[in-house]
Structures are given as C-alpha cells and as structure tokens.
Design a protein around this motif. Structure first.
Motif, short mmCIF file in Angstrom:
data_model
loop_
_atom_site.label_atom_id
_atom_site.label_comp_id
_atom_site.label_asym_id
_atom_site.label_seq_id
_atom_site.Cartn_x
_atom_site.Cartn_y
_atom_site.Cartn_z
N UNK A 68 -3.35 4.31 -10.96
CA UNK A 68 -2.00 4.39 -10.39
C UNK A 68 -1.99 4.22 -8.88
N UNK A 69 -3.19 4.14 -8.30
CA UNK A 69 -3.29 4.03 -6.84
C UNK A 69 -4.74 3.73 -6.47
N UNK A 70 -4.95 3.18 -5.28
CA UNK A 70 -6.31 3.02 -4.73
C UNK A 70 -6.23 3.17 -3.21
N UNK A 71 -7.38 3.37 -2.62
CA UNK A 71 -7.51 3.20 -1.18
C UNK A 71 -8.24 1.89 -0.99
N UNK A 77 -15.60 8.24 4.14
CA UNK A 77 -15.06 9.59 4.27
C UNK A 77 -13.55 9.56 4.04
N UNK A 78 -13.16 9.45 2.78
CA UNK A 78 -11.74 9.37 2.41
C UNK A 78 -11.50 10.37 1.28
N UNK A 80 -10.55 12.62 -1.55
CA UNK A 80 -9.45 12.59 -2.52
C UNK A 80 -9.04 11.20 -2.95
N UNK A 81 -9.61 10.19 -2.33
CA UNK A 81 -9.18 8.81 -2.65
C UNK A 81 -10.15 8.13 -3.61
N UNK A 82 -9.71 7.02 -4.17
CA UNK A 82 -10.55 6.25 -5.10
C UNK A 82 -10.65 4.81 -4.63
N UNK A 83 -11.87 4.29 -4.65
CA UNK A 83 -12.09 2.89 -4.28
C UNK A 83 -11.77 2.00 -5.49
N UNK A 84 -11.31 0.78 -5.23
CA UNK A 84 -11.03 -0.14 -6.34
C UNK A 84 -12.24 -0.30 -7.29
N UNK A 85 -13.45 -0.36 -6.68
CA UNK A 85 -14.64 -0.58 -7.52
C UNK A 85 -14.86 0.61 -8.48
N UNK A 86 -14.38 1.80 -8.10
CA UNK A 86 -14.54 2.97 -8.96
C UNK A 86 -13.67 2.84 -10.21
N UNK A 87 -12.46 2.31 -10.02
CA UNK A 87 -11.60 2.08 -11.19
C UNK A 87 -12.24 1.05 -12.12
N UNK A 88 -12.79 0.00 -11.53
CA UNK A 88 -13.47 -1.04 -12.33
C UNK A 88 -14.61 -0.42 -13.14
N UNK A 89 -15.34 0.45 -12.45
CA UNK A 89 -16.54 1.02 -13.06
C UNK A 89 -16.22 1.83 -14.32
N UNK A 90 -15.03 2.44 -14.38
CA UNK A 90 -14.68 3.22 -15.57
C UNK A 90 -13.81 2.40 -16.53
N UNK A 91 -13.79 1.09 -16.32
CA UNK A 91 -13.17 0.23 -17.33
C UNK A 91 -11.76 -0.23 -17.04
N UNK A 92 -11.18 0.21 -15.93
CA UNK A 92 -9.82 -0.24 -15.61
C UNK A 92 -9.84 -1.71 -15.23
#
Ligand code: PEP
Length: 256
Positions: A68-71, A77-78, A80-92
């Motif tokens: 629903x959001x990315x940084x 050092x961010x 509480x935020x999520x990097x786009x690659x992290x969403x990819x990594x869990x299958x999004x």
C-alpha cells in the motif's frame, strides 16, 4: 462494455483491515473465483505484514498482490518504512502510490511522488498512482488544477516507455469511505482531463496504454454503472473489498 481499449482492472485496497486468517480466507476465495485472467486484471493491496502469506496463496493464479506504500530508497535509516525491493522479495508485484490517506492523514507531499513512482518501476513493481481533489478543491473549481499538479509530480521521472506499467486511479477524497460516489459526469470529466494530460505528457501511443481507475465508495450496486463510463478502465475498491460478498460481485460487474 465491449471494444474496450484497455483490459479492465479491478483492485481492492484492504488498508489497515482484516487479520492474518481473514486475509488468507479472502485471498483463497478470490483466487477460486478468478478465471484465467484474460478478460480482466484483478489485484489486492494488502497490509505489508501479511503480504508473504497472501502472495504464497495467490501464487499460480492471475491475482496480483501489492503493498500500500513504499519509500523510494532501497536501504538506510528510514525507520518504519519499506523499500520497493522488500515488497518484491515477499512476492508482491505492485504497489499503491499517493493514496489519499497517505497524502492527507500522513501528509505525504507531492514532491515525494515522482521518486516513489520511479523507485517502484525500477524495482519491477506495477504502480497505481492515486490522484484526487478534496471537497474544498472541488467546490472552489480547482479539480483540474489539482489533478494536473499531482500528475506532474508523480510523472516527473517517468518516460513514455514506462507507460504500459503504470495505472492512475482517480479518487476524489470526498468520495473515499464516505458512501458518496462521484456522479458519472464528474467521473468522466476527471478521467478525460487525466487522459488529456497523459497524452500531452507521453504522446498518444504511450498515454493510451495507461489505465485510469475510479475509486470512491464503489459498491456492488454502482460498479456496473461506473464501468459503463467509457473513460473508466477499472475500479479501486476500499471498504467493499474486505468481504467476498461485496468484492466478488464487483469483480463480476458484467456477469449479473
Ligand atoms: C480506497 O481506499 O481507495 C477507496 C476508494 O475506499 P472506499 O472504496 O472505501 O471509498
């Protein structure tokens, strides 16, 4: 309804709702009702903490799953935020950018939007870029100006070659979660002005690949009528995407 220029796209935004078990139940039900995905694209935007589990269930089906959001940065050092690659990594495979709650509850400024959209594309995530005016802006006849400003910010780092991967969602803030839907004329007018801006910015061919969704109190009762508007390529659904009884009839808007 036939001869659509673009494949219809129906997306559910779960926001900060459901729990793990309800999420898994719902994704199983949606997956079970999807055909081969040839005639429409369906996706759900899931709380990030449930994404890995939900995408595991959706795997092998045409159902898209997104955050629903990315940084825009990929590390650092961010808190509480999520990097786009992290969403990819869990299958999004996709992400919402600039949802009105991000803009108005969490005060995300226009200046962030271009960087986020670029970061999503670079990480191979399909963005839905949300735009829309507040009630005061509509009453002040500023709708077109606001949409233009938001589009200019979001598309700052976008090239025509990216167009086929981008979706825009027109979501008037005053219609989100309020039960109030924009009239067909209001929707059509806003969608046409977005399309016109896209053509000017990207050229005809690329602009015609971008889908424009409507969002704002979409329900089983109004989905068909909204989808009958020629300038509407799909729907972004909040509250009504939380239950199979309301989301499935919206997905199947043309089958009743
Ligand atoms: C949304 O969350 O994008 C939305 C349109 O919500 P609702 O359908 O509940 O108005």
């Amino acid at each position: 309804m036939t001869n659509r220029a673009r494949k219809p796209y129906i997306a559910g935004n779960w926001k900060m709702n459901l729990d793990r078990l309800k999420s898994l139940d719902l994704v199983k039900t949606i997956k079970g009702r999807l055909g081969d995905g040839n005639d429409r694209e369906v996706a759900i935007f899931v709380p990030a903490i449930y994404l890995a589990d939900v995408t595991a269930v959706a795997q092998g089906s045409p159902l898209g799953c997104g955050g629903q959001n990315i940084w825009h940065e990929s590390n650092g050092a961010f808190t509480g935020e999520l990097a786009p690659r992290m969403l990819r990594e869990v299958g999004a495979d996709r992400v919402l950018i600039g949802h009105s709650e991000r803009r108005h509850v969490f005060q995300e400024p226009d200046e962030w939007m271009g960087r986020k959209l670029r970061a999503a594309l670079d990480a191979d995530l399909l963005p839905i870029y949300c735009v829309g005016e507040t009630l005061d802006e509509r009453k002040g006849h500023k709708t077109e100006r606001v949409l233009k400003r938001q589009l200019e910010a979001g598309f700052e780092k976008v090239a025509a070659v990216d167009a086929h991967r981008i979706t825009v969602a027109y979501e008037p803030v005053w219609a989100i979660g309020t039960g109030e839907t924009a009239t067909s004329e209001q929707v059509d007018q806003a969608h046409r002005s977005i399309r016109k801006w896209l053509v000017q910015r990207l050229g005809d061919e690329a602009a015609n690949l971008v889908r424009i969704l409507y969002g704002g109190s979409v329900k089983p009762d109004n989905a068909r009528e909204l989808m009958a508007i020629e300038s509407v390529d799909g729907l972004l659904v909040g509250g009504a995407s939380l239950q199979a009884e309301t989301f499935l009839p919206i997905l199947e808007y043309d089958k009743r």
